[in-house]
Design a protein around this motif. Structure first.
Motif, short mmCIF file in Angstrom:
data_model
loop_
_atom_site.label_atom_id
_atom_site.label_comp_id
_atom_site.label_asym_id
_atom_site.label_seq_id
_atom_site.Cartn_x
_atom_site.Cartn_y
_atom_site.Cartn_z
N ALA A 1 76.64 -93.93 41.25
CA ALA A 1 76.06 -93.10 43.38
C ALA A 1 75.67 -94.74 43.44
N PRO A 2 75.32 -94.22 44.49
CA PRO A 2 74.73 -95.46 45.46
C PRO A 2 72.92 -95.94 45.23
N GLN A 3 72.70 -96.66 45.01
CA GLN A 3 71.18 -97.72 44.41
C GLN A 3 70.28 -96.74 45.85
N CYS A 4 69.57 -95.84 44.95
CA CYS A 4 68.46 -95.30 46.32
C CYS A 4 67.92 -95.84 46.39
N PRO A 5 68.08 -96.10 48.05
CA PRO A 5 66.83 -97.04 49.21
C PRO A 5 65.38 -97.01 48.83
N SER A 6 64.92 -98.57 49.59
CA SER A 6 64.02 -98.75 49.37
C SER A 6 63.39 -98.85 51.05
N GLY B 1 61.16 -96.96 46.02
CA GLY B 1 61.45 -98.49 45.22
C GLY B 1 60.72 -99.71 45.83
N VAL B 2 61.50 -100.76 46.20
CA VAL B 2 61.03 -102.03 46.52
C VAL B 2 61.26 -102.47 47.98
N GLY B 3 60.48 -102.28 48.92
CA GLY B 3 61.07 -103.15 49.97
C GLY B 3 59.61 -102.61 51.05
N LYS B 4 60.29 -103.64 52.47
CA LYS B 4 59.39 -102.87 53.71
C LYS B 4 59.54 -102.09 53.97
#
Length: 461
Positions: A202-207, A453-456
């Motif tokens: 599965a793809p990584q969960c988006p941030s 997650g981590v991100g802008k």
């Protein structure tokens, strides 16, 4: 007296079977405004007398360094008997039957998908408890808890994925073996195993900032960590600090009507809830089981308290003092901390009303600071929500937040159709450490603008 049984199966093999029993007596005294406590496993009259005398000596020594004399609220003498309702006594079900049930569920997982390893577990605890007090109180209780669950694990390189049912470490209730049968571990095993394999690719969960819908399998732990623990009044007064922290919910917030969450948030401590791990007849101070509002329409209105702490805020004990066995002093503990359902929408209808977001289920890990403010949770799975439908599967989802800001972002709470009584048998607190069984009744719920997650930040999500 406490009787505990546990069975674990791993990849088709019985890993462990344990049956333990402990019995003893604890004496708590109040002398010159100070507490004393002592315990013994020797129940001969002379040993019991010596234990009581030792408790008095400890209290007198404590009184010499007393900062604030203990003042207790009054209550009527507690008299009666309580027993957990159950249909099938788990301790009379043959050991061979319980092992066979776990082996069958484990085999069903391994037959469905190629797993690195699989696990199935079962546990049961029964406690016979007698409470007596010089005010004439005398109660007897027989409390029974059971739990069971399965777990599928897959590994590829450095990637490890886990799927569990009905919860990591198993689902638990105050019930008999009928609860274990009702879980239908064998029936759920193929889907659990298949999804564990699917998570590897599965793809990584988006941030970013997302609308999230929390399944009850995750929401109950969110309630536990960011609503239950902060409302323990001993944390507020600093008598619980070094082991698991204090609380941001200071008394001034109670007086000011602090907004804890949105108007949809109603949280109660309910020691009477059927099936709850925090359900009993009386607590370990002889206070009768009751329902205590903690958050009403999003406003903070109450604490988990004791006969000693409640008078300090002008209230009466909420009946939350419990000890982890005969050789531990009672502490303020969660009973069943429940997020009440809201009539009107099922969990499926909440998803259908969500244009874009993520559906998070089954806790994988958690952390929260020592004041119960900043938290991070990881779940086993996330599903994309697009135009009101569940879509692709994501792996390794996490989300973070600040407790009151998070609960204020809630704009939908499910009705009775998704309401489930869940719980944890391993809530730690105190020094020496104590482990409590606590319950949580929750539906599903939706939260807006949550950091995943981590991100802008992503505008519009």
């Amino acid at each position: 007296r406490r009787l505990e049984e546990s069975i674990s199966v791993k990849s088709g093999r019985v890993e462990a079977v344990a049956l333990t029993e402990t019995e003893g007596l604890g004496v708590r005294v109040l002398v010159d405004g100070a507490w004393g406590f002592a315990a013994t496993h020797r129940l001969e009259p002379a040993s019991v007398d010596e234990t009581a005398a030792r408790a008095v000596r400890i209290a007198r020594a404590s009184a010499s360094a007393l900062r604030r004399p203990v003042v207790l609220d009054d209550r009527p003498p507690a008299v009666g008997r309580y027993e957990t309702p159950l249909t099938e006594d788990p301790f009379t079900v043959p050991l061979e039957t319980k092992i066979a049930d776990l082996l069958a569920a484990d085999e069903a997982m391994r037959r469905s998908a190629p797993l690195a390893f699989s696990e199935a577990m079962y546990g049961a605890q029964r406690e016979w408890k007698t409470y007596a007090d010089l005010d004439g109180s005398y109660t007897e209780q027989v409390i029974t808890h059971v739990g069971a669950g399965i777990e599928a694990n897959t590994v590829e390189g450095d990637e490890h994925q886990r799927r569990s049912y009905p919860d990591a470490g198993g689902g638990w209730q105050a019930a008999g073996y009928e609860y274990v049968r009702g879980l239908d571990l064998v029936g759920h095993a193929p889907a659990v195993a298949d999804e564990a394999v699917a998570l590897l690719s599965a793809p990584q969960c988006p941030s970013g900032r997302f609308t999230i819908v929390l399944d009850p399998s995750q929401l109950y732990l969110q309630v536990h960590e960011s609503c239950g623990h902060p409302t323990e009044l001993d944390r507020v007064f600093g008598t619980e600090a070094s082991y698991a922290g204090t609380s941001f919910l200071t008394v001034d917030k109670l007086e000011a009507g602090f907004r804890y969450g949105s108007e949809l948030i109603d949280v109660v401590a309910d020691a009477t809830a059927p099936g709850g791990l925090g359900t009993f007849g009386w607590d370990d101070e002889g206070v009768a089981a009751q329902v205590v509002p903690l958050i009403r329409e999003g406003v903070f209105v109450g604490y988990l308290s004791s006969r000693e702490t409640a008078p300090r805020i002008g209230r009466r004990s909420g009946g939350t003092m419990r000890a982890d066995g005969w050789n531990r002093i009672p502490l303020i503990r969660m009973t069943n901390i429940n997020l009440l359902p809201k009539p009107g929408r099922s969990l499926e209808e909440i998803v259908a009303d969500t244009d874009e977001g993520l559906y998070l289920a089954y806790n994988r890990s958690w952390s929260i600071d020592d004041r119960r403010l900043n938290f991070q949770f990881a779940t086993e799975v996330a599903y994309e929500i697009r135009k009101g439908r569940l879509g692709r599967l994501y792996r390794n989802p996490t989300y973070t937040g600040i407790s009151p800001e998070f609960w204020r972002s809630c704009d939908a709470v499910g009705d009775e159709r998704s309401y489930r009584m869940l719980g944890t048998p391993n809530c730690g607190k105190g020094e020496p450490g104590q482990v409590a069984h606590v319950g949580h009744g929750v539906p599903g719920a939706r939260f807006r603008n949550v950091q995943v997650g981590v991100g802008k930040w992503r505008g519009g999500r």
